[in-house]
Scaffold this motif. Structure first.
Motif, PDB file in Angstrom:
ATOM      1  N   ASP A  50       0.844  -1.197   0.000  1.00 37.46           N
ATOM      2  CA  ASP A  50       0.000   0.000   0.000  1.00 37.46           C
ATOM      3  C   ASP A  50       0.875   1.241   0.000  1.00 37.46           C
ATOM      4  O   ASP A  50       1.480   1.589   1.011  1.00 37.46           O
ATOM      5  CB  ASP A  50      -0.911  -0.020   1.236  1.00 37.46           C
ATOM      6  N   LYS A  51       0.951   1.908  -1.157  1.00 36.75           N
ATOM      7  CA  LYS A  51       1.810   3.097  -1.262  1.00 36.75           C
ATOM      8  C   LYS A  51       1.391   4.189  -0.287  1.00 36.75           C
ATOM      9  O   LYS A  51       2.200   4.988   0.152  1.00 36.75           O
ATOM     10  CB  LYS A  51       1.750   3.667  -2.687  1.00 36.75           C
ATOM     11  N   GLY A  52       0.090   4.201   0.041  1.00 33.42           N
ATOM     12  CA  GLY A  52      -0.412   5.244   0.949  1.00 33.42           C
ATOM     13  C   GLY A  52       0.218   5.159   2.326  1.00 33.42           C
ATOM     14  O   GLY A  52       0.313   6.141   3.040  1.00 33.42           O
ATOM     15  N   ASN A  53       0.661   3.951   2.731  1.00 37.33           N
ATOM     16  CA  ASN A  53       1.271   3.771   4.059  1.00 37.33           C
ATOM     17  C   ASN A  53       2.789   3.897   4.036  1.00 37.33           C
ATOM     18  O   ASN A  53       3.452   3.717   5.039  1.00 37.33           O
ATOM     19  CB  ASN A  53       0.923   2.383   4.619  1.00 37.33           C
ATOM     20  N   LEU A  54       3.351   4.171   2.843  1.00 35.13           N
ATOM     21  CA  LEU A  54       4.803   4.175   2.704  1.00 35.13           C
ATOM     22  C   LEU A  54       5.371   5.568   2.976  1.00 35.13           C
ATOM     23  O   LEU A  54       4.903   6.560   2.424  1.00 35.13           O
ATOM     24  CB  LEU A  54       5.164   3.740   1.277  1.00 35.13           C
ATOM     25  N   THR A  55       6.348   5.641   3.841  1.00 36.65           N
ATOM     26  CA  THR A  55       6.998   6.917   4.130  1.00 36.65           C
ATOM     27  C   THR A  55       8.371   6.925   3.470  1.00 36.65           C
ATOM     28  O   THR A  55       9.202   6.082   3.764  1.00 36.65           O
ATOM     29  CB  THR A  55       7.174   7.107   5.657  1.00 36.65           C
ATOM     30  N   PHE A  56       8.576   7.874   2.557  1.00 35.79           N
ATOM     31  CA  PHE A  56       9.859   7.956   1.865  1.00 35.79           C
ATOM     32  C   PHE A  56      10.732   9.081   2.415  1.00 35.79           C
ATOM     33  O   PHE A  56      11.766   9.398   1.857  1.00 35.79           O
ATOM     34  CB  PHE A  56       9.643   8.165   0.358  1.00 35.79           C
ATOM     35  N   ASP A  57      10.304   9.704   3.515  1.00 35.54           N
ATOM     36  CA  ASP A  57      11.072  10.798   4.088  1.00 35.54           C
ATOM     37  C   ASP A  57      12.088  10.237   5.086  1.00 35.54           C
ATOM     38  O   ASP A  57      11.745   9.871   6.208  1.00 35.54           O
ATOM     39  CB  ASP A  57      10.125  11.788   4.777  1.00 35.54           C
ATOM     40  N   LEU A  58      13.359  10.173   4.662  1.00 32.86           N
ATOM     41  CA  LEU A  58      14.409   9.596   5.515  1.00 32.86           C
ATOM     42  C   LEU A  58      14.538  10.314   6.849  1.00 32.86           C
ATOM     43  O   LEU A  58      14.928   9.716   7.848  1.00 32.86           O
ATOM     44  CB  LEU A  58      15.750   9.631   4.777  1.00 32.86           C
ATOM     45  N   ALA A  59      14.219  11.602   6.864  1.00 31.02           N
ATOM     46  CA  ALA A  59      14.366  12.387   8.091  1.00 31.02           C
ATOM     47  C   ALA A  59      13.428  11.883   9.194  1.00 31.02           C
ATOM     48  O   ALA A  59      13.650  12.134  10.375  1.00 31.02           O
ATOM     49  CB  ALA A  59      14.091  13.861   7.810  1.00 31.02           C
ATOM     50  N   LYS A  60      12.348  11.162   8.808  1.00 31.99           N
ATOM     51  CA  LYS A  60      11.375  10.678   9.794  1.00 31.99           C
ATOM     52  C   LYS A  60      11.647   9.238  10.232  1.00 31.99           C
ATOM     53  O   LYS A  60      10.884   8.656  10.976  1.00 31.99           O
ATOM     54  CB  LYS A  60       9.960  10.766   9.205  1.00 31.99           C
ATOM     55  N   PHE A  61      12.731   8.646   9.730  1.00 32.51           N
ATOM     56  CA  PHE A  61      13.003   7.236  10.003  1.00 32.51           C
ATOM     57  C   PHE A  61      13.496   6.992  11.431  1.00 32.51           C
ATOM     58  O   PHE A  61      13.393   5.891  11.937  1.00 32.51           O
ATOM     59  CB  PHE A  61      14.038   6.679   9.015  1.00 32.51           C
ATOM     60  N   GLY A  62      14.076   8.002  12.058  1.00 33.60           N
ATOM     61  CA  GLY A  62      14.570   7.823  13.424  1.00 33.60           C
ATOM     62  C   GLY A  62      16.053   7.553  13.514  1.00 33.60           C
ATOM     63  O   GLY A  62      16.516   6.953  14.482  1.00 33.60           O
ATOM     64  N   PHE A  63      16.831   7.979  12.484  1.00 26.46           N
ATOM     65  CA  PHE A  63      18.295   7.883  12.577  1.00 26.46           C
ATOM     66  C   PHE A  63      18.771   8.815  13.685  1.00 26.46           C
ATOM     67  O   PHE A  63      18.241   9.922  13.859  1.00 26.46           O
ATOM     68  CB  PHE A  63      18.946   8.348  11.270  1.00 26.46           C
ATOM     69  N   GLU A  64      19.802   8.400  14.434  1.00 30.08           N
ATOM     70  CA  GLU A  64      20.447   9.305  15.384  1.00 30.08           C
ATOM     71  C   GLU A  64      21.256  10.340  14.579  1.00 30.08           C
ATOM     72  O   GLU A  64      21.615  10.086  13.423  1.00 30.08           O
ATOM     73  CB  GLU A  64      21.366   8.510  16.321  1.00 30.08           C
ATOM     74  N   PRO A  65      21.562  11.530  15.155  1.00 28.62           N
ATOM     75  CA  PRO A  65      22.158  12.629  14.368  1.00 28.62           C
ATOM     76  C   PRO A  65      23.394  12.259  13.549  1.00 28.62           C
ATOM     77  O   PRO A  65      23.451  12.529  12.345  1.00 28.62           O
ATOM     78  CB  PRO A  65      22.489  13.676  15.434  1.00 28.62           C
ATOM     79  N   LYS A  66      24.392  11.603  14.165  1.00 29.37           N
ATOM     80  CA  LYS A  66      25.619  11.266  13.423  1.00 29.37           C
ATOM     81  C   LYS A  66      25.315  10.262  12.311  1.00 29.37           C
ATOM     82  O   LYS A  66      25.797  10.381  11.183  1.00 29.37           O
ATOM     83  CB  LYS A  66      26.690  10.696  14.363  1.00 29.37           C
ATOM     84  N   ALA A  67      24.478   9.251  12.642  1.00 31.77           N
ATOM     85  CA  ALA A  67      24.127   8.219  11.664  1.00 31.77           C
ATOM     86  C   ALA A  67      23.401   8.830  10.464  1.00 31.77           C
ATOM     87  O   ALA A  67      23.679   8.488   9.310  1.00 31.77           O
ATOM     88  CB  ALA A  67      23.258   7.150  12.326  1.00 31.77           C
ATOM     89  N   GLU A  68      22.489   9.756  10.744  1.00 32.56           N
ATOM     90  CA  GLU A  68      21.732  10.405   9.658  1.00 32.56           C
ATOM     91  C   GLU A  68      22.667  11.208   8.750  1.00 32.56           C
ATOM     92  O   GLU A  68      22.591  11.120   7.521  1.00 32.56           O
ATOM     93  CB  GLU A  68      20.658  11.320  10.255  1.00 32.56           C
ATOM     94  N   LYS A  69      23.594  11.949   9.360  1.00 28.36           N
ATOM     95  CA  LYS A  69      24.551  12.747   8.589  1.00 28.36           C
ATOM     96  C   LYS A  69      25.424  11.847   7.712  1.00 28.36           C
ATOM     97  O   LYS A  69      25.633  12.119   6.524  1.00 28.36           O
ATOM     98  CB  LYS A  69      25.420  13.562   9.559  1.00 28.36           C
ATOM     99  N   ASP A  70      25.927  10.744   8.283  1.00 27.35           N
ATOM    100  CA  ASP A  70      26.772   9.806   7.534  1.00 27.35           C
ATOM    101  C   ASP A  70      26.015   9.190   6.374  1.00 27.35           C
ATOM    102  O   ASP A  70      26.540   9.053   5.261  1.00 27.35           O
ATOM    103  CB  ASP A  70      27.285   8.683   8.462  1.00 27.35           C
ATOM    104  N   PHE A  71      24.746   8.800   6.617  1.00 26.70           N
ATOM    105  CA  PHE A  71      23.945   8.157   5.573  1.00 26.70           C
ATOM    106  C   PHE A  71      23.674   9.128   4.424  1.00 26.70           C
ATOM    107  O   PHE A  71      23.830   8.783   3.250  1.00 26.70           O
ATOM    108  CB  PHE A  71      22.628   7.646   6.171  1.00 26.70           C
ATOM    109  N   PHE A  72      23.264  10.347   4.748  1.00 27.60           N
ATOM    110  CA  PHE A  72      22.985  11.344   3.705  1.00 27.60           C
ATOM    111  C   PHE A  72      24.244  11.664   2.891  1.00 27.60           C
ATOM    112  O   PHE A  72      24.180  11.834   1.677  1.00 27.60           O
ATOM    113  CB  PHE A  72      22.418  12.627   4.330  1.00 27.60           C
ATOM    114  N   ASN A  73      25.404  11.748   3.577  1.00 24.99           N
ATOM    115  CA  ASN A  73      26.667  12.016   2.870  1.00 24.99           C
ATOM    116  C   ASN A  73      26.986  10.902   1.884  1.00 24.99           C
ATOM    117  O   ASN A  73      27.421  11.141   0.755  1.00 24.99           O
ATOM    118  CB  ASN A  73      27.831  12.151   3.864  1.00 24.99           C
TER     119      ASN A  73
END
Length: 575
Positions: free
Chosen positions: A294-317
């Protein structure tokens, strides 16, 4: 034989207590045998004894409370906790729920197999009370209605209109299939399947399991990663249900000996939902599992996934780099595909050519060229990758690296100016590197190609409607390898769900990702080329700020997002 002996002993007890005479006992036993009912039911039916007297005496014998159903009005929400077929099979009626305890009116409160069954189905502790069988039958009909196929799905179809539902046929059906379809095109089965699919989508279910057994069919939903039984349709509908699902999935309904895979496309209130259907022959028929996409239930916003700050920065880089490899690892159902799709949607721009090889293609993403892997015709991951490299790609996603051929081409692509995203089935980040080298890839190629590794798990979120403080025994904490100093420091923040209507009594609602993100550094690359072990790689990564899955999970526990039980269940501590 054992049942007859038990009835005879019970009858002797009734005679000793002066409720009936010896002659009435013999007449009652004869009636019970002929009508295939319990002795108590036969005695009340014949008018030899008042049911209240019988129930009082049995309550005293079994040392449980008796209940008068005529004075009780049961909430429909409580009735729904026990499916009608189960209530009739075990002769029980749910009365009320308090916290994790469900009070159950039973004809035989000593029937431990029934109590175990109900405990498993409802996920509650069972508190039995005794009730007369004659009265119980009357109230089962009152609350569950008469046993008819047509009534089976009425509660699911309250908010459902046939006009809202349309099956999208992708190809014309074969004439022979259309003829077979007519055999199962009767109202109860059509209504049942339509209601089942609609209800599952509305409840946010990820998978529907339809399981045939010798004397029953069991239907279960997977909600937030846990299976829950929802109903037991009449066993005579077994063949019709299987055939109906197969026809909708465009499968061969005449073939029952081999597994089959298909899809159902459902248009529901202006949104289209895909069901990936898998059938598997089992000894009493075919088990069907339907994965809901169900595409309606799919969240594609990585910022809402719950990465910790350093992990999120590393992943985006890492995903912003023009070349190199990003690997996401974890077991089946841990959200790897969703993470990769989200990464692709973030870097999907008009000036990039993105190619994916998937098995199967779960979601269609606009602007991305998606290829379905089909091993039976030679369209393997490796074959797709070779073709991609001749298609002028910028970014390549490979569904899974399973062998040295696929791994070798992926590494080559990452080293020749392409960003490669893929998944691997390993437990954590450091063991992924060991797995790639064990597969036969050269350590210097692995060290050069890798940008970042992510290991992930999904844990259940504590329900916001019934969250309460949580306490844990010291012995359990030691067994789970939870540091006592951390527990003492954070015990006021620990939460669990007590169970409410919002979460269906489970204490959990929704899911949360745990992420272990290991970014490549010069030190790590050097260690990989020297073929250092998994533990040494983990120590280096941790010294550079990497949080392990357990550490990331404990941070989510500190914030009250999930429970300590969930984190302990899904993560381990390195020895």
């Amino acid at each position: 034989m054992a049942t007859n002996v038990a009835q005879d002993r019970l009858g002797d007890l009734f005679v000793r207590e002066g409720l009936i005479t010896e002659q009435q006992l013999q007449d009652g036993l004869k009636e019970a045998r002929e009508q295939k009912v319990r002795l108590g039911f036969a005695l009340v039916k014949l008018g030899f004894v008042a049911e209240e007297e019988l129930t009082k005496m049995l309550a005293k014998q079994y040392r449980v409370r008796a209940v008068d159903l005529e004075r009780v009005e049961v909430d429909p929400k409580i009735i729904k906790l026990v499916p009608a077929a189960v209530a009739r099979k075990h002769l029980v009626l749910p009365l009320r729920r308090v916290a994790r305890s469900l009070t159950l009116a039973m004809v035989n409160p000593t029937d431990m197999s029934a109590i175990d069954d109900l405990k498993f189905i409802t996920r509650y502790d069972i508190e039995p009370v005794i009730v007369g069988e004659y009265t119980l039958h009357k109230h089962l009909d009152k609350y569950y209605g008469v046993e008819e196929e047509e009534d089976l799905m009425d509660d699911l179809l309250d908010d459902f209109l046939e006009d809202d539902l349309e099956f999208v046929e992708e190809e014309e059906e074969d004439v022979s299939v259309a003829a077979l379809q007519a055999e199962v095109d009767n109202a109860p089965v059509v209504k049942f399947i339509n209601g089942l699919l609609t209800d599952a989508v509305m409840k946010g279910v990820s998978d529907i399991h339809i399981e045939p057994y010798e004397k029953e069919i069991r239907v279960r939903y997977r909600i937030d990663g846990a299976l829950q039984e929802v109903m037991k349709p009449p066993v005579k509908m077994k063949a019709a249900i299987t055939s109906r699902v197969k026809i909708l999935s465009d499968l061969n309904i005449a073939e029952r000996r081999v597994p089959q895979d298909g899809r159902i496309k459902l248009r529901m209130k202006k949104k289209v939902v895909d069901f990936r259907v898998s059938t598997l022959p089992v000894i009493f028929g075919e088990k069907i599992v339907m994965r809901i996409l169900d595409k309606g239930n799919l969240t594609f916003d990585l910022a809402k996934f719950g990465f910790e700050p350093k992990a999120e920065k590393d992943f985006f880089n890492a995903i912003a780099q023009p070349y190199g490899m990003v690997l996401v690892t974890g077991p089946t159902g841990s959200g790897k595909t969703t993470t990769l799709y989200s990464a692709l949607s973030k870097i999907n721009t008009i000036d990039t050519n993105i190619m994916t090889a998937e098995d199967p293609v779960e979601y269609n993403l606009h602007g991305i060229n998606q290829t379905l892997v089909r091993n039976e015709i030679g369209m393997t991951f490796a074959a797709a990758l070779k073709a991609f490299l001749r298609q002028d790609p910028n970014i390549i996603m490979v569904g899974e690296i399973r062998d040295i051929e696929t791994g070798g081409i992926a590494v080559k692509a990452a080293l020749t100016g392409h960003l490669v995203l893929s998944t691997l089935h390993t437990n954590d980040c450091p063991s992924t590197i060991t797995r790639l080298i064990d597969m036969g890839l050269e350590p210097f190629n692995v060290a050069s190609a890798l940008n970042l590794l992510t290991a992930q798990r999904l844990v259940r979120r504590v329900c916001s409607g019934c969250e309460t403080p949580a306490e844990y025994e010291e012995e359990w904490l030691r067994y789970a390898k939870v540091p006592m100093e951390w527990y003492e420091e954070n015990r006021e923040n620990l939460r669990k769900g007590s169970g409410c209507d919002k979460c269906g009594g489970t204490g959990y609602k929704g899911r949360q990702g745990l992420y272990e993100v290991m970014a490549m550094s010069p030190t790590l690359r050097k260690a990989i080329m020297q073929e250092k072990g998994t533990d040494e790689l983990r120590e280096i990564a941790q010294s550079e700020g990497m949080l392990t899955l357990r550490e990331d999970g404990l941070k989510k526990v500190e914030r009250g997002i999930t429970s300590l039980d969930q984190v302990v269940k899904e993560t381990t501590v390195a020895e």
